[in-house]
Design an enzyme around this catalytic site. Sequence first.
Site, PDB file in Angstrom:
ATOM      1  N   ASP A  30       0.854  -1.194   0.000  1.00  0.00           N
ATOM      2  CA  ASP A  30       0.000   0.000   0.000  1.00  0.00           C
ATOM      3  C   ASP A  30       0.888   1.241   0.000  1.00  0.00           C
ATOM      4  O   ASP A  30       1.880   1.315   0.744  1.00  0.00           O
ATOM      5  CB  ASP A  30      -0.915   0.004   1.227  1.00  0.00           C
ATOM      6  N   GLN A  93     -14.614   2.437   1.073  1.00  0.00           N
ATOM      7  CA  GLN A  93     -13.888   1.961  -0.106  1.00  0.00           C
ATOM      8  C   GLN A  93     -13.563   3.175  -0.975  1.00  0.00           C
ATOM      9  O   GLN A  93     -14.462   3.916  -1.379  1.00  0.00           O
ATOM     10  CB  GLN A  93     -14.732   0.956  -0.907  1.00  0.00           C
ATOM     11  N   HIS A  99     -10.304  -5.355  -3.113  1.00  0.00           N
ATOM     12  CA  HIS A  99      -8.965  -5.521  -2.533  1.00  0.00           C
ATOM     13  C   HIS A  99      -9.061  -5.870  -1.059  1.00  0.00           C
ATOM     14  O   HIS A  99      -9.961  -5.423  -0.360  1.00  0.00           O
ATOM     15  CB  HIS A  99      -8.100  -4.267  -2.722  1.00  0.00           C
ATOM     16  N   HIS A 101      -6.869  -5.609   2.451  1.00  0.00           N
ATOM     17  CA  HIS A 101      -5.731  -5.018   3.152  1.00  0.00           C
ATOM     18  C   HIS A 101      -5.206  -6.050   4.156  1.00  0.00           C
ATOM     19  O   HIS A 101      -5.994  -6.632   4.907  1.00  0.00           O
ATOM     20  CB  HIS A 101      -6.153  -3.804   3.988  1.00  0.00           C
TER      21      HIS A 101
HETATM   22  P1  AMP Z   1      -9.818   1.439   0.407  1.00  0.00           P
HETATM   23  O1  AMP Z   1     -10.165   2.603   1.274  1.00  0.00           O
HETATM   24  O2  AMP Z   1     -10.120   0.126   1.068  1.00  0.00           O
HETATM   25  O3  AMP Z   1     -10.425   1.543  -0.969  1.00  0.00           O
HETATM   26  O4  AMP Z   1      -8.242   1.477   0.266  1.00  0.00           O
HETATM   27  C1  AMP Z   1      -7.574   1.787  -0.911  1.00  0.00           C
HETATM   28  C2  AMP Z   1      -6.106   1.711  -0.611  1.00  0.00           C
HETATM   29  O5  AMP Z   1      -5.384   1.783  -1.821  1.00  0.00           O
HETATM   30  C3  AMP Z   1      -5.578   2.824   0.297  1.00  0.00           C
HETATM   31  O6  AMP Z   1      -5.008   2.263   1.474  1.00  0.00           O
HETATM   32  C4  AMP Z   1      -4.530   3.528  -0.570  1.00  0.00           C
HETATM   33  O7  AMP Z   1      -3.421   3.960   0.165  1.00  0.00           O
HETATM   34  C5  AMP Z   1      -4.167   2.443  -1.558  1.00  0.00           C
HETATM   35  N1  AMP Z   1      -3.644   2.916  -2.833  1.00  0.00           N
HETATM   36  C6  AMP Z   1      -4.174   3.858  -3.636  1.00  0.00           C
HETATM   37  N2  AMP Z   1      -3.407   4.028  -4.730  1.00  0.00           N
HETATM   38  C7  AMP Z   1      -2.364   3.160  -4.613  1.00  0.00           C
HETATM   39  C8  AMP Z   1      -1.230   2.870  -5.424  1.00  0.00           C
HETATM   40  N3  AMP Z   1      -0.996   3.492  -6.589  1.00  0.00           N
HETATM   41  N4  AMP Z   1      -0.364   1.922  -4.985  1.00  0.00           N
HETATM   42  C9  AMP Z   1      -0.577   1.289  -3.811  1.00  0.00           C
HETATM   43  N5  AMP Z   1      -1.642   1.525  -3.005  1.00  0.00           N
HETATM   44  C10 AMP Z   1      -2.509   2.460  -3.400  1.00  0.00           C
END
Ligand code: AMP
Length: 142
Positions: A30, A93, A99, A101
């Site tokens: 992440d 989200q 995805h 985590h």
């Molecule tokens: P969510 O709130 O569950 O949709 O989490 C999305 C996650 O994606 C967040 O923790 C972001 O930090 C992560 N994220 C967004 N863009 C990227 C990226 N380019 N590479 C890695 N992680 C990312």
Amino acid sequence: MPETIFARILRGEIPCHKVYEDDQVLAFLDVSPLAPGHTLLIPKEPAVTLDALSDDAAAALGRVLPRLCRAVVAVTGAAGYNVLQNNGSVAHQAVMHVHFHIIPKPDAQSGLGVGWPAGRLEGADGAALAERLAAAVAASAQ
Ligand code: AMP
């Protein structure tokens, strides 16, 4: 399905710190970790939320998830970890591609903070609700 940053990562248009890849899933760090080692696991099948995923893609995620958890714990030495999977913007989200985590929990202060406003399940309500859910599960398996 909307275009997402994860679709661009899957197509190799945006770099990531890859942790694992096979023909059905990709795992990478992440970019804004809650703790060092915070890893994301995504299916290659495009789906916004978990309920929209095929059984095959879900099984592929399930096979890899414990392996990734073991790796995260082994490398970070975290005392524990949280697996988080958000569905829908109301459920926090931000990226509209399924995805998981894997978030190391080094100690009580760092990693994921969880609010848990628990209610109380009353007997008769619980029985009726479980019955309706069981019927819905059976229907969705057909
Ligand atoms: P969510 O709130 O569950 O949709 O989490 C999305 C996650 O994606 C967040 O923790 C972001 O930090 C992560 N994220 C967004 N863009 C990227 C990226 N380019 N590479 C890695 N992680 C990312």
